[in-house]
Write an enzyme that holds these catalytic residues in place. Structure first.
Site, PDB file in Angstrom:
ATOM      1  N   GLY A 156      54.010  72.648  12.000  1.00  0.00           N
ATOM      2  CA  GLY A 156      55.091  71.714  12.187  1.00  0.00           C
ATOM      3  C   GLY A 156      54.927  70.513  11.263  1.00  0.00           C
ATOM      4  N   CYS A 157      55.987  69.727  11.139  1.00  0.00           N
ATOM      5  CA  CYS A 157      55.960  68.575  10.233  1.00  0.00           C
ATOM      6  C   CYS A 157      55.024  67.482  10.740  1.00  0.00           C
ATOM      7  CB  CYS A 157      57.370  68.042  10.012  1.00  0.00           C
ATOM      8  SG  CYS A 157      58.329  67.796  11.525  1.00  0.00           S
TER       9      CYS A 157
END
Length: 347
Positions: A156-157
């Site tokens: 994920g970011c």
């Protein structure tokens, strides 16, 4: 003598991450984008849907399709899944069975424990038998494993912006692991391309707000990877915020310096870990990260400050949430899987 270009496909190409993948793959020197799927855009050309890509000849000729997994596997040997969690796993199973190598940008294969996945994502894991076969797609941590992987779970970011800065400090036992606090700020594209009231312009503009408190979904993979690094269970406090910019994440990480550390020298620690990394830029303690310097790139900028008054270290990072935090990192992983220069198509 012409070299054979690897054929690749993007499933779920209509979102922000899908669009970024399409942009990067169209300009990649060693791959050929042969399929992009989207039910809502089926029949339209890439150039029609994404006018900024109209200068690519391929974007004019290639149309979105609504192909099934088996058809996609016949067309491409490498497939990116830019789909919502739950749905991605349903595509991954037949693609892997057909021999394709899969890079999943959803959360379906990031969390190794199906019970933890259910706790954070609210439903039973759709393909628990594949969890042990997936490799967490953070090159700065798992480069060698990514090279041989058939299934890569792209991070994920938020986790990317947090794990890369914390990794050297955890490995060197330089911080008190029980005192880690993180505050992150993300642009609106992090919420995806969807029509929801919270992401309307008039709701986001001139406004900053926290959300996902106290258990944002990304916390599950952050704590998993930190615990693996430390060899013990780690829990952190993480609070994300939505800010009125299109793209970018800034994370600020606070931790007490470990009690046995006489003199903390972050420059030595970070340069030892990342001095040769192609996409990690170390700003030191003189400059601070800024999203405008990473927007549109695959870089993560990292800076640090020692707070002598509180005996804490403050580490700060900036990334583009849909490049290094999503599509760009996936292409970086693909390059490793194909034996290409890691920077191909990204610089």
């Amino acid at each position: 003598m012409a070299t054979t270009r690897t054929k690749v496909a993007v499933v779920g190409a209509s979102g922000y991450t899908g669009e970024e993948l399409v942009r990067l793959l169209l300009g990649h020197p060693d791959v050929d984008l042969v399929a992009a799927t989207s039910r809502q855009l089926a029949g339209k050309s890439l150039a029609e849907a994404f006018p900024r890509l109209a200068h690519h000849q391929k974007a004019t000729g290639l149309k979105f399709s609504d192909s099934e997994a088996k058809q996609i596997a016949r067309e491409a040997s490498v497939v990116f899944l830019a789909l919502p969690h739950g749905l991605a796993a349903e595509f991954a199973k037949p693609l892997l069975s057909a021999g394709a190598r899969v890079l999943d940008l959803s959360a379906d294969f990031r969390v190794k424990d199906p019970d933890v996945y259910r706790e954070f994502y609210g439903h039973k894991h759709p393909a628990p038998d594949l969890l042990d076969k997936s490799v967490y797609g953070l090159p700065e941590m798992y480069r060698d494993q990514i090279r041989d992987a058939q299934l890569v779970a792209c991070p994920g970011c938020y986790p990317t912006s947090i794990l890369v800065p914390l990794r050297p400090l955890i490995r060197r036992k330089a911080i008190d692991r029980k005192t880690i606090l993180v505050a992150s700020m993300s642009g609106v594209t992090g919420g995806g391309r969807k029509a929801e009231v919270d992401y309307l312009f008039s709701e986001c503009n001139e406004s900053v707000r926290p959300y996902g408190v106290p258990k944002h979904r990304h916390l599950s993979e952050i704590e998993q990877e930190l615990s693996l690094l430390a060899g013990e269970k780690i829990k952190i406090q993480f609070t994300p915020h939505l800010v009125p910019i299109n793209r970018g994440i800034v994370s600020t990480i606070y931790s007490d310096i470990a009690i046995n550390v006489v003199k903390m020298d972050p420059a030595v620690i970070f340069k030892s870990a990342y001095g040769e990394e192609p996409f990690v830029r170390l700003l030191g303690d003189e400059r601070l990260p800024d999203t405008k310097h990473v927007a549109g790139t695959n870089f993560i900028d990292i800076a640090w400050k020692i707070d002598k008054r509180t005996n804490r270290i403050v580490v700060m990072s900036a990334i583009d949430n849909i490049v290094k935090g999503a599509g760009g990192q996936a292409v970086q992983c693909m390059n490793l899987m194909l034996g290409l220069p890691e920077t191909a198509g990204l610089i």
